[in-house]
Scaffold this active site. Sequence first.
Site, PDB file in Angstrom:
ATOM      1  N   LYS A 117      12.472  -0.243 -20.988  1.00  0.00           N
ATOM      2  CA  LYS A 117      12.954   1.016 -20.547  1.00  0.00           C
ATOM      3  C   LYS A 117      13.384   1.596 -21.626  1.00  0.00           C
ATOM      4  CE  LYS A 117      11.822   1.794 -15.966  1.00  0.00           C
ATOM      5  NZ  LYS A 117      12.100   1.979 -14.389  1.00  0.00           N
ATOM      6  N   LYS A 199       0.717  -3.798 -17.637  1.00  0.00           N
ATOM      7  CA  LYS A 199       0.544  -3.721 -16.170  1.00  0.00           C
ATOM      8  C   LYS A 199       0.305  -2.260 -15.850  1.00  0.00           C
ATOM      9  CE  LYS A 199       5.407  -2.694 -15.104  1.00  0.00           C
ATOM     10  NZ  LYS A 199       6.336  -2.828 -14.383  1.00  0.00           N
ATOM     11  N   LYS A 202       2.447   4.325 -14.249  1.00  0.00           N
ATOM     12  CA  LYS A 202       2.129   5.678 -14.121  1.00  0.00           C
ATOM     13  C   LYS A 202       2.235   6.007 -15.499  1.00  0.00           C
ATOM     14  CE  LYS A 202       6.914   6.702 -13.376  1.00  0.00           C
ATOM     15  NZ  LYS A 202       7.532   5.477 -13.520  1.00  0.00           N
TER      16      LYS A 202
HETATM   17  P1  TYM Z   1       9.207  -0.390  -9.174  1.00  0.00           P
HETATM   18  O1  TYM Z   1       9.783   0.769  -8.449  1.00  0.00           O
HETATM   19  O2  TYM Z   1       8.955  -0.516 -10.491  1.00  0.00           O
HETATM   20  O3  TYM Z   1       7.810  -0.986  -8.303  1.00  0.00           O
HETATM   21  C1  TYM Z   1       7.910  -1.221  -6.898  1.00  0.00           C
HETATM   22  C2  TYM Z   1       6.999  -2.405  -6.783  1.00  0.00           C
HETATM   23  O4  TYM Z   1       5.747  -2.279  -7.203  1.00  0.00           O
HETATM   24  C3  TYM Z   1       5.658  -3.306  -7.739  1.00  0.00           C
HETATM   25  N1  TYM Z   1       4.803  -3.258  -8.936  1.00  0.00           N
HETATM   26  C4  TYM Z   1       3.423  -3.676  -9.310  1.00  0.00           C
HETATM   27  N2  TYM Z   1       2.878  -4.918  -8.605  1.00  0.00           N
HETATM   28  C5  TYM Z   1       1.633  -5.224  -9.125  1.00  0.00           C
HETATM   29  N3  TYM Z   1       1.143  -4.890 -10.321  1.00  0.00           N
HETATM   30  C6  TYM Z   1       1.859  -3.749 -10.832  1.00  0.00           C
HETATM   31  N4  TYM Z   1       1.240  -3.267 -11.955  1.00  0.00           N
HETATM   32  C7  TYM Z   1       3.066  -3.201 -10.405  1.00  0.00           C
HETATM   33  N5  TYM Z   1       3.908  -2.153 -10.456  1.00  0.00           N
HETATM   34  C8  TYM Z   1       4.779  -2.228  -9.862  1.00  0.00           C
HETATM   35  C9  TYM Z   1       6.913  -3.795  -8.176  1.00  0.00           C
HETATM   36  O5  TYM Z   1       6.768  -5.379  -8.334  1.00  0.00           O
HETATM   37  C10 TYM Z   1       7.536  -3.448  -7.008  1.00  0.00           C
HETATM   38  O6  TYM Z   1       7.854  -4.663  -5.936  1.00  0.00           O
HETATM   39  N6  TYM Z   1      13.709  -2.438  -9.291  1.00  0.00           N
HETATM   40  C11 TYM Z   1      12.483  -2.088  -8.471  1.00  0.00           C
HETATM   41  C12 TYM Z   1      12.819  -1.112  -7.094  1.00  0.00           C
HETATM   42  C13 TYM Z   1      13.995  -1.701  -6.388  1.00  0.00           C
HETATM   43  C14 TYM Z   1      13.786  -2.743  -5.427  1.00  0.00           C
HETATM   44  C15 TYM Z   1      15.206  -3.174  -5.021  1.00  0.00           C
HETATM   45  C16 TYM Z   1      12.969  -3.776  -5.194  1.00  0.00           C
HETATM   46  C17 TYM Z   1      15.077  -1.286  -6.345  1.00  0.00           C
HETATM   47  N7  TYM Z   1      15.975  -2.000  -5.569  1.00  0.00           N
HETATM   48  C18 TYM Z   1      15.555  -4.104  -4.133  1.00  0.00           C
HETATM   49  C19 TYM Z   1      13.226  -4.672  -4.200  1.00  0.00           C
HETATM   50  C20 TYM Z   1      14.541  -4.929  -3.799  1.00  0.00           C
HETATM   51  C21 TYM Z   1      11.425  -1.447  -9.445  1.00  0.00           C
HETATM   52  O7  TYM Z   1      11.727  -0.765  -9.988  1.00  0.00           O
HETATM   53  O8  TYM Z   1      10.345  -1.310  -8.762  1.00  0.00           O
END
Ligand code: TYM
Length: 337
Positions: A117, A199, A202
Amino acid sequence: MDNEIRKKVMLSGIQPSGDLHLGNYLGAVKNWGERADEFDCYYFMADLHTLTVRQNPAELRRRTLEQLAQYIACGLEPEKNTLFVQSHVHEHAELGWILNCYTMFGELSRMTQFKDKSAKNADNINGGLFTYPSLMAADILLYQADFVPVGEDQRQHCELTRDVAIRFNNIYGDVFRVPEPYIPKAGARVMGLGNPVSKMSKSDPNGCVFLMEKPEDIARKFKRAVTDSDTEHCVRYDREAKPGVANLMNIYSAVTGKTFEEIEKEFDGCGYGVFKPAVGDAVIETLRPIREEASRLLADKAYLQQVYTDGAEKASHIARKTLRKVYKKVGLVEKPF
Ligand code: TYM
Protein backbone atom coordinates in the site's frame (compact mmCIF):
# COMPACT_ATOMS: atom_id res chain seq x y z
CA MET A 1 -10.28 -15.66 31.08
CA ASP A 2 -13.82 -16.98 31.67
CA ASN A 3 -13.93 -20.65 32.56
CA GLU A 4 -17.63 -21.00 31.83
CA ILE A 5 -18.50 -23.31 28.93
CA ARG A 6 -18.34 -21.13 25.88
CA LYS A 7 -18.80 -21.63 22.20
CA LYS A 8 -15.64 -21.00 20.22
CA VAL A 9 -15.57 -17.53 18.74
CA MET A 10 -15.17 -16.80 15.05
CA LEU A 11 -14.53 -13.26 13.89
CA SER A 12 -13.62 -11.45 10.71
CA GLY A 13 -14.00 -8.18 8.85
CA ILE A 14 -13.69 -6.61 5.43
CA GLN A 15 -12.80 -3.05 4.60
CA PRO A 16 -15.63 -1.24 2.79
CA SER A 17 -12.99 0.47 0.67
CA GLY A 18 -14.42 -1.00 -2.51
CA ASP A 19 -17.34 -3.11 -3.66
CA LEU A 20 -17.08 -6.74 -2.53
CA HIS A 21 -15.50 -8.98 -5.15
CA LEU A 22 -15.16 -12.67 -5.87
CA GLY A 23 -11.85 -12.84 -3.95
CA ASN A 24 -13.52 -11.45 -0.82
CA TYR A 25 -16.36 -13.90 -1.28
CA LEU A 26 -14.39 -17.10 -1.93
CA GLY A 27 -11.51 -16.24 0.38
CA ALA A 28 -13.64 -15.03 3.26
CA VAL A 29 -17.43 -14.48 3.40
CA LYS A 30 -18.44 -17.79 1.82
CA ASN A 31 -16.83 -19.63 4.71
CA TRP A 32 -18.31 -17.47 7.42
CA GLY A 33 -21.96 -18.50 7.35
CA GLU A 34 -21.24 -22.22 7.26
CA ARG A 35 -20.34 -22.53 10.95
CA ALA A 36 -22.88 -20.19 12.56
CA ASP A 37 -24.49 -22.91 14.70
CA GLU A 38 -21.21 -24.19 16.02
CA PHE A 39 -19.46 -20.89 16.78
CA ASP A 40 -20.23 -17.54 18.34
CA CYS A 41 -19.73 -15.37 15.25
CA TYR A 42 -18.79 -11.70 14.85
CA TYR A 43 -18.46 -10.06 11.45
CA PHE A 44 -17.94 -6.40 10.88
CA MET A 45 -17.40 -3.71 8.29
CA ALA A 46 -13.82 -2.52 8.95
CA ASP A 47 -14.56 1.15 8.21
CA LEU A 48 -11.81 2.56 10.48
CA HIS A 49 -9.23 0.60 8.53
CA THR A 50 -10.31 2.18 5.24
CA LEU A 51 -9.24 5.62 6.47
CA THR A 52 -5.60 4.63 6.01
CA VAL A 53 -6.25 5.40 2.34
CA ARG A 54 -8.18 8.55 1.33
CA GLN A 55 -11.92 7.79 0.91
CA ASN A 56 -14.82 9.67 -0.56
CA PRO A 57 -17.06 10.08 2.55
CA ALA A 58 -20.41 9.57 0.80
CA GLU A 59 -19.09 6.52 -1.05
CA LEU A 60 -17.68 5.04 2.13
CA ARG A 61 -21.05 5.36 3.88
CA ARG A 62 -22.85 3.82 0.90
CA ARG A 63 -20.43 0.90 0.65
CA THR A 64 -20.56 0.19 4.39
CA LEU A 65 -24.34 -0.29 4.22
CA GLU A 66 -24.07 -2.23 0.98
CA GLN A 67 -21.51 -4.51 2.55
CA LEU A 68 -23.88 -5.27 5.40
CA ALA A 69 -26.63 -6.14 2.90
CA GLN A 70 -24.18 -8.38 1.06
CA TYR A 71 -23.07 -10.12 4.25
CA ILE A 72 -26.68 -11.01 4.97
CA ALA A 73 -27.32 -12.00 1.34
CA CYS A 74 -24.28 -14.31 1.50
CA GLY A 75 -26.01 -16.22 4.27
CA LEU A 76 -24.98 -14.48 7.46
CA GLU A 77 -28.28 -14.48 9.31
CA PRO A 78 -28.38 -11.59 11.79
CA GLU A 79 -30.13 -13.87 14.29
CA LYS A 80 -27.10 -16.18 14.36
CA ASN A 81 -24.24 -13.76 13.68
CA THR A 82 -23.32 -10.46 15.30
CA LEU A 83 -23.01 -8.02 12.40
CA PHE A 84 -21.72 -4.54 13.14
CA VAL A 85 -19.83 -1.48 11.98
CA GLN A 86 -16.32 -1.31 13.48
CA SER A 87 -16.49 2.42 14.29
CA HIS A 88 -19.70 1.89 16.31
CA VAL A 89 -17.73 0.00 18.92
CA HIS A 90 -15.20 2.54 20.19
CA GLU A 91 -13.24 -0.11 22.08
CA HIS A 92 -11.56 -1.11 18.79
CA ALA A 93 -9.76 2.23 18.53
CA GLU A 94 -8.95 2.23 22.25
CA LEU A 95 -7.46 -1.26 22.35
CA GLY A 96 -5.72 -0.46 19.05
CA TRP A 97 -3.84 2.32 20.83
CA ILE A 98 -2.82 0.08 23.71
CA LEU A 99 -1.62 -2.65 21.35
CA ASN A 100 0.40 -0.11 19.36
CA CYS A 101 2.52 0.11 22.47
CA TYR A 102 3.13 -3.65 22.40
CA THR A 103 3.84 -3.99 18.68
CA MET A 104 7.34 -3.40 17.45
CA PHE A 105 8.45 -1.02 14.72
CA GLY A 106 10.38 -3.87 13.08
CA GLU A 107 7.33 -6.13 13.05
CA LEU A 108 5.16 -3.47 11.44
CA SER A 109 7.86 -2.68 8.88
CA ARG A 110 7.82 -6.26 7.66
CA MET A 111 4.11 -6.34 6.81
CA THR A 112 3.55 -7.05 3.12
CA GLN A 113 0.27 -5.10 3.01
CA PHE A 114 2.08 -2.03 4.38
CA LYS A 115 4.79 -2.34 1.75
CA ASP A 116 2.26 -2.84 -1.07
CA LYS A 117 0.00 0.00 0.00
CA SER A 118 2.91 2.39 0.59
CA ALA A 119 4.09 1.70 -2.94
CA LYS A 120 0.60 2.33 -4.31
CA ASN A 121 -0.01 5.48 -2.23
CA ALA A 122 3.45 7.02 -2.17
CA ASP A 123 2.02 10.48 -1.44
CA ASN A 124 0.07 9.31 1.63
CA ILE A 125 2.16 6.90 3.70
CA ASN A 126 0.50 7.87 6.95
CA GLY A 127 0.90 6.56 10.50
CA GLY A 128 -2.40 4.68 10.30
CA LEU A 129 -1.19 2.66 7.34
CA PHE A 130 1.84 1.64 9.36
CA THR A 131 0.01 0.76 12.59
CA TYR A 132 -2.94 -0.85 10.80
CA PRO A 133 -2.02 -4.36 12.10
CA SER A 134 -2.32 -3.23 15.75
CA LEU A 135 -5.90 -2.13 15.08
CA MET A 136 -6.57 -5.44 13.39
CA ALA A 137 -5.11 -7.26 16.40
CA ALA A 138 -7.45 -5.22 18.60
CA ASP A 139 -10.45 -6.20 16.42
CA ILE A 140 -9.64 -9.84 16.97
CA LEU A 141 -8.44 -9.89 20.57
CA LEU A 142 -11.33 -7.79 21.93
CA TYR A 143 -13.70 -10.70 21.27
CA GLN A 144 -11.29 -13.43 22.44
CA ALA A 145 -11.62 -14.96 18.97
CA ASP A 146 -10.48 -18.55 18.46
CA PHE A 147 -10.64 -18.50 14.66
CA VAL A 148 -10.23 -15.77 12.08
CA PRO A 149 -11.58 -16.83 8.66
CA VAL A 150 -9.60 -14.89 6.06
CA GLY A 151 -7.90 -15.30 2.70
CA GLU A 152 -4.23 -16.16 2.41
CA ASP A 153 -3.13 -12.51 2.16
CA GLN A 154 -4.21 -11.87 5.77
CA ARG A 155 -2.18 -14.73 7.24
CA GLN A 156 0.72 -12.43 8.10
CA HIS A 157 -1.53 -10.02 10.03
CA CYS A 158 -3.04 -12.95 11.92
CA GLU A 159 0.42 -14.22 12.82
CA LEU A 160 1.34 -10.79 14.15
CA THR A 161 -1.88 -10.74 16.19
CA ARG A 162 -0.84 -14.03 17.77
CA ASP A 163 2.62 -12.68 18.56
CA VAL A 164 1.18 -9.55 20.18
CA ALA A 165 -1.33 -11.57 22.21
CA ILE A 166 1.40 -13.92 23.45
CA ARG A 167 3.68 -10.99 24.30
CA PHE A 168 0.92 -9.27 26.26
CA ASN A 169 -0.07 -12.47 28.06
CA ASN A 170 3.55 -13.12 29.00
CA ILE A 171 3.65 -9.78 30.79
CA TYR A 172 0.18 -9.60 32.33
CA GLY A 173 -1.12 -13.18 32.55
CA ASP A 174 -3.87 -14.86 30.63
CA VAL A 175 -5.66 -11.84 29.13
CA PHE A 176 -6.13 -12.72 25.46
CA ARG A 177 -7.07 -15.92 23.73
CA VAL A 178 -4.47 -16.59 21.05
CA PRO A 179 -6.39 -16.84 17.73
CA GLU A 180 -5.75 -18.97 14.70
CA PRO A 181 -6.27 -18.02 11.07
CA TYR A 182 -8.87 -20.18 9.32
CA ILE A 183 -8.00 -20.28 5.63
CA PRO A 184 -10.08 -22.19 3.04
CA LYS A 185 -8.55 -24.90 0.82
CA ALA A 186 -10.04 -23.55 -2.41
CA GLY A 187 -10.45 -19.81 -2.94
CA ALA A 188 -7.87 -18.62 -0.40
CA ARG A 189 -6.04 -16.70 -3.10
CA VAL A 190 -8.12 -15.74 -6.11
CA MET A 191 -5.98 -14.12 -8.77
CA GLY A 192 -6.92 -11.38 -11.23
CA LEU A 193 -8.57 -12.60 -14.45
CA GLY A 194 -6.42 -10.27 -16.53
CA ASN A 195 -3.21 -10.89 -14.64
CA PRO A 196 -3.18 -14.28 -12.91
CA VAL A 197 0.05 -13.64 -11.05
CA SER A 198 -1.38 -10.85 -8.90
CA LYS A 199 -4.32 -11.30 -6.54
CA MET A 200 -7.80 -10.25 -7.61
CA SER A 201 -8.38 -6.76 -6.29
CA LYS A 202 -10.64 -3.82 -6.96
CA SER A 203 -7.65 -1.81 -8.19
CA ASP A 204 -7.82 -3.80 -11.45
CA PRO A 205 -11.57 -3.61 -12.25
CA ASN A 206 -11.22 -5.47 -15.57
CA GLY A 207 -9.74 -8.52 -13.92
CA CYS A 208 -12.01 -8.33 -10.90
CA VAL A 209 -15.55 -9.75 -10.62
CA PHE A 210 -17.82 -7.84 -8.25
CA LEU A 211 -20.63 -9.48 -6.31
CA MET A 212 -23.22 -7.03 -7.58
CA GLU A 213 -22.07 -7.12 -11.19
CA LYS A 214 -24.50 -7.91 -14.02
CA PRO A 215 -24.29 -11.50 -15.40
CA GLU A 216 -23.40 -10.32 -18.91
CA ASP A 217 -20.43 -8.35 -17.56
CA ILE A 218 -19.24 -11.33 -15.53
CA ALA A 219 -19.55 -13.58 -18.59
CA ARG A 220 -17.50 -11.12 -20.65
CA LYS A 221 -14.73 -10.96 -18.03
CA PHE A 222 -14.44 -14.75 -17.90
CA LYS A 223 -14.41 -15.07 -21.69
CA ARG A 224 -11.51 -12.62 -21.78
CA ALA A 225 -9.64 -14.23 -18.87
CA VAL A 226 -5.96 -14.73 -19.54
CA THR A 227 -5.02 -18.41 -19.81
CA ASP A 228 -1.79 -19.31 -21.60
CA SER A 229 -0.37 -19.67 -25.07
CA ASP A 230 -0.27 -23.44 -24.78
CA THR A 231 -1.43 -24.73 -28.18
CA GLU A 232 -3.08 -27.87 -26.84
CA HIS A 233 -5.46 -25.72 -24.71
CA CYS A 234 -5.65 -28.40 -22.12
CA VAL A 235 -7.35 -27.87 -18.74
CA ARG A 236 -4.69 -29.10 -16.34
CA TYR A 237 -3.67 -27.80 -12.90
CA ASP A 238 -0.15 -26.39 -13.04
CA ARG A 239 0.30 -23.18 -11.05
CA GLU A 240 3.78 -22.46 -12.37
CA ALA A 241 3.32 -23.17 -16.06
CA LYS A 242 -0.39 -22.31 -16.38
CA PRO A 243 -1.28 -19.76 -13.65
CA GLY A 244 -4.35 -18.48 -15.52
CA VAL A 245 -5.85 -21.94 -15.95
CA ALA A 246 -4.95 -22.86 -12.37
CA ASN A 247 -6.75 -19.75 -11.15
CA LEU A 248 -9.89 -20.57 -13.15
CA MET A 249 -9.79 -24.13 -11.84
CA ASN A 250 -9.43 -22.81 -8.31
CA ILE A 251 -12.47 -20.55 -8.78
CA TYR A 252 -14.49 -23.35 -10.38
CA SER A 253 -13.51 -25.71 -7.57
CA ALA A 254 -14.50 -23.16 -4.92
CA VAL A 255 -17.96 -22.53 -6.41
CA THR A 256 -18.82 -26.12 -7.40
CA GLY A 257 -16.99 -28.09 -4.69
CA LYS A 258 -15.35 -30.25 -7.39
CA THR A 259 -11.73 -31.40 -7.04
CA PHE A 260 -9.06 -30.47 -9.60
CA GLU A 261 -9.06 -34.06 -10.79
CA GLU A 262 -12.79 -33.99 -11.41
CA ILE A 263 -12.46 -30.69 -13.25
CA GLU A 264 -9.67 -32.00 -15.49
CA LYS A 265 -11.86 -34.98 -16.34
CA GLU A 266 -14.94 -32.83 -16.98
CA PHE A 267 -13.10 -30.64 -19.50
CA ASP A 268 -10.90 -33.30 -20.98
CA GLY A 269 -10.44 -32.47 -24.68
CA CYS A 270 -12.71 -29.39 -24.50
CA GLY A 271 -10.27 -26.48 -24.77
CA TYR A 272 -10.44 -23.06 -23.16
CA GLY A 273 -13.28 -21.89 -25.42
CA VAL A 274 -15.58 -24.22 -23.50
CA PHE A 275 -13.87 -24.07 -20.12
CA LYS A 276 -13.80 -20.27 -19.62
CA PRO A 277 -17.53 -19.65 -20.24
CA ALA A 278 -18.36 -22.67 -18.05
CA VAL A 279 -16.46 -21.11 -15.13
CA GLY A 280 -18.21 -17.80 -15.84
CA ASP A 281 -21.63 -19.50 -15.79
CA ALA A 282 -20.89 -21.27 -12.51
CA VAL A 283 -19.85 -17.97 -10.93
CA ILE A 284 -22.90 -16.16 -12.34
CA GLU A 285 -25.25 -18.77 -10.87
CA THR A 286 -23.48 -18.61 -7.50
CA LEU A 287 -23.67 -14.83 -7.34
CA ARG A 288 -27.18 -14.39 -8.79
CA PRO A 289 -29.16 -15.10 -5.58
CA ILE A 290 -26.69 -13.02 -3.55
CA ARG A 291 -27.09 -10.02 -5.85
CA GLU A 292 -30.87 -10.30 -5.87
CA GLU A 293 -31.16 -10.65 -2.11
CA ALA A 294 -28.68 -7.82 -1.44
CA SER A 295 -30.65 -5.50 -3.75
CA ARG A 296 -33.85 -6.38 -1.94
CA LEU A 297 -32.26 -5.72 1.46
CA LEU A 298 -30.77 -2.43 0.35
CA ALA A 299 -34.25 -1.12 -0.30
CA ASP A 300 -35.04 -1.66 3.39
CA LYS A 301 -32.72 0.80 5.16
CA ALA A 302 -34.67 0.59 8.43
CA TYR A 303 -34.02 -3.15 8.63
CA LEU A 304 -30.30 -2.73 7.96
CA GLN A 305 -30.13 -0.01 10.60
CA GLN A 306 -31.79 -2.32 13.10
CA VAL A 307 -29.29 -5.08 12.31
CA TYR A 308 -26.22 -2.92 12.81
CA THR A 309 -27.67 -1.31 15.93
CA ASP A 310 -28.34 -4.69 17.55
CA GLY A 311 -24.93 -5.88 16.39
CA ALA A 312 -23.07 -2.93 17.90
CA GLU A 313 -24.91 -3.37 21.17
CA LYS A 314 -23.97 -7.01 21.46
CA ALA A 315 -20.39 -6.47 20.28
CA SER A 316 -19.89 -3.54 22.70
CA HIS A 317 -20.92 -5.67 25.61
CA ILE A 318 -18.09 -8.16 24.94
CA ALA A 319 -15.55 -5.55 23.85
CA ARG A 320 -16.13 -3.48 27.00
CA LYS A 321 -15.33 -6.44 29.25
CA THR A 322 -12.01 -7.16 27.53
CA LEU A 323 -10.97 -3.52 27.40
CA ARG A 324 -11.74 -3.01 31.08
CA LYS A 325 -9.53 -5.95 31.94
CA VAL A 326 -6.71 -4.65 29.74
CA TYR A 327 -6.88 -1.14 31.24
CA LYS A 328 -6.68 -2.61 34.69
CA LYS A 329 -3.76 -4.90 33.82
CA VAL A 330 -1.65 -2.12 32.33
CA GLY A 331 -2.27 0.14 35.31
CA LEU A 332 -4.88 2.69 34.25
CA VAL A 333 -7.06 4.06 37.07
CA GLU A 334 -10.56 2.61 36.91
CA LYS A 335 -13.18 4.88 35.35
CA PRO A 336 -15.52 6.21 38.08
CA PHE A 337 -18.69 6.04 35.93
P1 TYM B 1 -9.60 -6.96 2.98
O1 TYM B 1 -10.68 -5.98 3.26
O2 TYM B 1 -8.51 -6.57 2.05
O3 TYM B 1 -10.20 -8.32 2.44
C1 TYM B 1 -11.27 -8.94 3.09
C2 TYM B 1 -11.15 -10.45 3.03
O4 TYM B 1 -11.10 -10.91 1.67
C3 TYM B 1 -9.94 -11.72 1.48
N1 TYM B 1 -9.43 -11.49 0.13
C4 TYM B 1 -9.14 -12.46 -0.73
N2 TYM B 1 -9.24 -13.79 -0.63
C5 TYM B 1 -8.89 -14.52 -1.72
N3 TYM B 1 -8.46 -13.98 -2.89
C6 TYM B 1 -8.35 -12.63 -3.03
N4 TYM B 1 -7.96 -12.10 -4.18
C7 TYM B 1 -8.71 -11.80 -1.92
N5 TYM B 1 -8.74 -10.45 -1.71
C8 TYM B 1 -9.19 -10.28 -0.45
C9 TYM B 1 -8.95 -11.25 2.54
O5 TYM B 1 -8.00 -12.23 2.83
C10 TYM B 1 -9.87 -10.95 3.70
O6 TYM B 1 -10.17 -12.12 4.43
N6 TYM B 1 -7.10 -6.37 7.19
C11 TYM B 1 -8.24 -6.99 6.57
C12 TYM B 1 -9.59 -6.56 7.18
C13 TYM B 1 -9.66 -6.70 8.64
C14 TYM B 1 -9.79 -7.93 9.36
C15 TYM B 1 -9.82 -7.56 10.74
C16 TYM B 1 -9.90 -9.26 8.98
C17 TYM B 1 -9.60 -5.70 9.54
N7 TYM B 1 -9.72 -6.20 10.82
C18 TYM B 1 -9.94 -8.53 11.74
C19 TYM B 1 -10.01 -10.22 9.98
C20 TYM B 1 -10.05 -9.86 11.34
C21 TYM B 1 -8.22 -6.64 5.12
O7 TYM B 1 -7.63 -5.68 4.70
O8 TYM B 1 -8.98 -7.47 4.35
